[in-house]
Design a protein around this motif. Structure first.
Motif, PDB file in Angstrom:
ATOM      1  N   PHE A 175       0.954  -1.065  -0.102  1.00 51.74           N
ATOM      2  CA  PHE A 175       0.045   0.710  -0.580  1.00 51.74           C
ATOM      3  C   PHE A 175       0.899   1.221  -0.126  1.00 51.74           C
ATOM      4  O   PHE A 175       1.781   1.578   0.092  1.00 51.74           O
TER       5      PHE A 175
ATOM      6  N   PRO B  95     -11.869   4.606   4.595  1.00 55.32           N
ATOM      7  CA  PRO B  95     -11.946   3.985   2.679  1.00 55.32           C
ATOM      8  C   PRO B  95     -13.779   4.221   2.851  1.00 55.32           C
ATOM      9  O   PRO B  95     -14.751   3.885   2.974  1.00 55.32           O
TER      10      PRO B  95
ATOM     11  N   GLY C  38      -6.304   5.552   3.664  1.00 60.85           N
ATOM     12  CA  GLY C  38      -8.059   4.467   2.492  1.00 60.85           C
ATOM     13  C   GLY C  38      -9.083   4.892   1.423  1.00 60.85           C
ATOM     14  O   GLY C  38      -9.468   3.563   1.277  1.00 60.85           O
TER      15      GLY C  38
ATOM     16  N   ASP D  88      -9.293  -0.501   8.082  1.00 63.69           N
ATOM     17  CA  ASP D  88      -7.886  -1.546   6.846  1.00 63.69           C
ATOM     18  C   ASP D  88      -9.110  -0.735   5.751  1.00 63.69           C
ATOM     19  O   ASP D  88      -9.872  -0.272   5.289  1.00 63.69           O
ATOM     20  N   VAL D  89      -8.066  -0.667   4.931  1.00 62.80           N
ATOM     21  CA  VAL D  89      -8.187  -1.232   3.248  1.00 62.80           C
ATOM     22  C   VAL D  89      -7.794  -2.269   2.279  1.00 62.80           C
ATOM     23  O   VAL D  89      -6.970  -2.737   3.174  1.00 62.80           O
TER      24      VAL D  89
ATOM     25  N   TYR E 287      -5.557  -0.154  -5.792  1.00 59.70           N
ATOM     26  CA  TYR E 287      -4.634  -0.025  -4.409  1.00 59.70           C
ATOM     27  C   TYR E 287      -4.223  -1.207  -4.997  1.00 59.70           C
ATOM     28  O   TYR E 287      -2.735  -1.012  -5.125  1.00 59.70           O
TER      29      TYR E 287
END
Length: 243
Positions: A3, A61, A87, A156-157, A173
């Motif tokens: 990432f 996100p 994210g 979280d992503v 991503y």
């Protein structure tokens, strides 16, 4: 895959003092400005901007952030990295609906359609936007310094989440580092593209290759520009995304 936040962290751990970005503004309004920031300093700018997005503007996100800043520019680079650190989805397409707008023109019609607006002054030593801002607009130059130098995402992503909307295309991503050419390992790399979506991917690619970027805004320097030798440039990124 890595990432973007990990790419920047790894580059900083390898050599925190090495330049990440060197920026020349050759436009009339830039007055020949030259700014150089190390990897450690870039990571600090990214952390502060990411904290402003997450804590101050409720970006997470799934949120969409439109960054409407000139390319190439060092401020465009760190705002893109900040969006990706949270994210969220970065868009450079004005047709895309956005939750937050980061812009040099906070009074535009586009700004009126966004719930949250960040006003950015481009000058390196700016301490405020300069013009009176309407209520609710964040003055980046005046307010960003109040946010922490370290960033911890709340959510979280996933690799398949959309990282970038560019030219009507959605880039996950997992695909950010693909399809933008090749950068030699450790290369001091010239980037002159006026395409903001390409610029942010090229900067990420240079950092992933343990290199550093020289950004020149204005007319692209010719092969005999003395600055290329003084800066140690050994590679040029393409100005357009290859089909």
């Amino acid at each position: 895959m890595q990432f973007p936040a990990q790419v920047l962290l790894d580059a900083t751990r390898r050599d925190a003092t090495r330049p990440a970005l060197t920026f020349y503004d050759d436009t009339p309004e830039g007055h020949g400005e030259r700014i150089e920031i190390s990897r450690r300093v870039l990571r600090t700018w990214v952390a502060k901007a990411a904290n402003a997005l997450q804590e101050g503007l409720d970006v997470a996100p799934g949120s969409v952030v439109l960054v409407q800043l000139p390319s190439p520019h060092w401020r465009l680079a760190y705002w893109a990295l900040a969006v990706w650190s949270v994210g969220a989805t970065l868009t450079v397409d004005t047709q895309e609906g956005a939750d937050v707008l980061v812009t040099t023109d906070p009074d535009s019609d586009l700004a009126e359609d966004c719930d949250e607006v960040v006003a950015v002054a481009l000058a390196g030593l700016a301490r405020g936007f300069g013009d009176e801002l309407r209520s609710g607009v964040m003055d980046e130059a005046a307010e960003l310094s109040s946010y922490a130098d370290e960033f911890i995402p709340w959510d979280d992503v996933e690799p398949d989440d959309t990282a970038l909307v560019h030219g009507g295309e959605r880039v996950a991503y997992a695909d950010l580092l693909g399809d933008v050419g090749t950068v030699p390992d450790g290369a001091r790399t010239l980037i002159t593209t006026t395409d903001p979506g390409l610029l942010v991917r090229q900067v990420l690619q240079v950092l992933a290759a343990d290199g550093s970027a020289v950004l020149v805004r204005g007319s692209a320097p010719g092969p005999h520009d003395a600055r290329l030798d003084s800066e140690g440039v050994v590679h040029r990124c393409p100005e357009q995304l290859r089909a």
